[in-house]
Write an enzyme that holds these catalytic residues in place. Structure first.
Site, PDB file in Angstrom:
ATOM      1  N   GLY A 233       0.776  -1.217   0.000  1.00  0.00           N
ATOM      2  CA  GLY A 233       0.000   0.000   0.000  1.00  0.00           C
ATOM      3  C   GLY A 233       0.814   1.276   0.000  1.00  0.00           C
ATOM      4  CB  CYS A 234      -0.144   4.638   1.188  1.00  0.00           C
ATOM      5  SG  CYS A 234      -1.688   4.783   0.270  1.00  0.00           S
ATOM      6  CG  ASN A 235       3.390   0.894   4.325  1.00  0.00           C
ATOM      7  OD1 ASN A 235       3.645   0.121   3.409  1.00  0.00           O
ATOM      8  ND2 ASN A 235       2.739   0.504   5.409  1.00  0.00           N
TER       9      ASN A 235
ATOM     10  CG  MET B 225       0.169   7.106   6.807  1.00  0.00           C
ATOM     11  SD  MET B 225       1.021   8.605   6.220  1.00  0.00           S
ATOM     12  CE  MET B 225       1.726   9.245   7.723  1.00  0.00           C
TER      13      MET B 225
END
Length: 379
Positions: free
Chosen positions: A161-163, A366
């Site tokens: 994901g975004c991390n 995060m």
């Protein structure tokens, strides 16, 4: 978990010197280039609402208060009646593949140009994506698409994901340290349009109000080439620290939606506050043993996760709006472009030309896990 690129440092003086007394440490990797790209078409929030034919005032309010003005998206074409129909999962996977390759190629070439390098200089390519699954992976597709040397080392990071951009940076920093003088690139390519649902539920609305298509690449070199032994310009990567929050394991998900027969994002409304509450913990761990305090950090490059996420991080770390001006600006102009968001901010910081030798910066992302990733760099 805390990962140092080399032997642990104990004071700011040792950070400056790059080695512990009486040891010969390998050179730290430096960031020598960055590049970004988007899909071709952008929409205002109002235009997205019109495209999805959303009239629910609660959802319209969510879009209006997102702090996003425009995002890059590739929406399904309208039929003869002006209606956009939901795309089956197979078409969405095709969209992911096409967009990831196109945006990725543009971002990679922009990054290499900024680094003063050629495709032939590339020795390791790490590709990051969470908006679709590919086998062979995106790294293999990029090598074929751009004619990169078939002997180029490669890796793919999916499902983080975004991390994931900082997860990949940690892995590739280790590769660069083990291969002095050789060029490595982390490429994040997120076709968020391939993860959109066309319905009017609040769960879908949270996602549809936030994400946009984007790709970003960052180049690393540890030490100089054989014929140019001097270290390249660019900030040194000092260390990494991460924090997983098991009690928020299901707060950010991309899983199968049986009702719609497709994959779907889920974001818990409480996630900004969970992230904010843990931001101080992981940053203090990052700075532990360095002799640095948060007030010593000149530049903060934080993932553009959403307005509430940015506000929560700002409050919990005692920052001011100017500290996160690029994070806010990227959210405004692109929305959340997932794993590459912090690199869009890094590019804007470089374009400002305000960094000075010796200054420190913190990178923060995060994402699912729930996890916060951080890195400490020095110009």
């Amino acid at each position: 978990m805390t990962i140092d690129i080399e032997s642990p440092v104990t004071t700011a003086q040792l950070l400056e010197s790059g080695a512990l007394p009486g040891t010969q440490s390998p050179p730290r990797p430096r960031i020598v280039g960055v590049g970004t790209a988007t899909s071709p078409t952008s929409y205002t929030q109002e235009e997205v609402l019109e495209a999805f034919d959303i009239t629910d005032p609660r959802i319209r309010s969510l879009f209006a208060n997102s702090a996003i003005e425009r995002r890059y998206l590739t929406l399904p074409d309208e039929d003869d009646d002006g209606i956009r129909h939901p795309e089956p999962q197979g078409d969405l996977l095709d969209k992911h593949k096409a967009l990831a390759v196109d945006m990725g190629a543009e971002a990679l070439q922009a990054c290499l140009k900024r680094a003063g390098a050629q495709l032939s200089d590339l020795r390791h390519l790490c590709c990051v994506t969470s908006t679709g699954f590919l086998t062979p992976g995106l790294s293999a597709l990029m090598i074929r698409e751009l004619g990169i040397d078939r002997h180029c080392s490669r890796s793919d990071i999916v499902g983080m994901g975004c991390n994931a951009g900082l997860n990949a940076l940690g892995v590739v920093a280790g590769w660069a340290t083990a291969h002095p003088g050789e060029l490595a690139v982390v490429l994040c390519a997120e076709a968020c349009s391939a993860a959109y649902a066309m319905d009017s539920t609040m769960r879908t609305a949270v996602v549809n109000s936030l994400f946009g298509d984007g790709s970003a690449a960052i180049a690393l070199v540890a030490g100089g080439q054989d014929d140019t032994p001097a270290e390249p310009e660019g900030p040194r990567i000092i260390k990494f620290a991460s924090c997983i929050i098991p009690e928020a394991f299901d707060a950010m998900r991309y899983d199968w939606d049986r009702a719609q027969n497709r994959f779907s994002f889920f974001l818990d409304p409480q996630i900004p506050y969970v992230v904010g509450a843990h931001a101080e913990i992981v940053v203090d761990r990052l700075l532990q043993g360095t002799g640095l305090r948060r007030s010593d950090i000149a530049h903060w490059l934080v993932h553009s996760g959403g307005k509430k996420v940015i506000d929560a991080v700002t409050v919990n770390l005692g920052l001011i709006r100017h500290d996160l001006r690029h994070t806010v600006g990227v959210l405004r102009d692109y929305g959340n472009v997932s794993s590459g968001s912090f690199l869009f901010s890094y590019e804007r910081l470089l374009d400002e030309r305000v960094t000075r030798p010796g200054e420190y910066g913190v990178l923060m992302t995060m994402g699912p896990g729930s996890t916060i990733e951080t890195a400490l760099v020095q110009w």
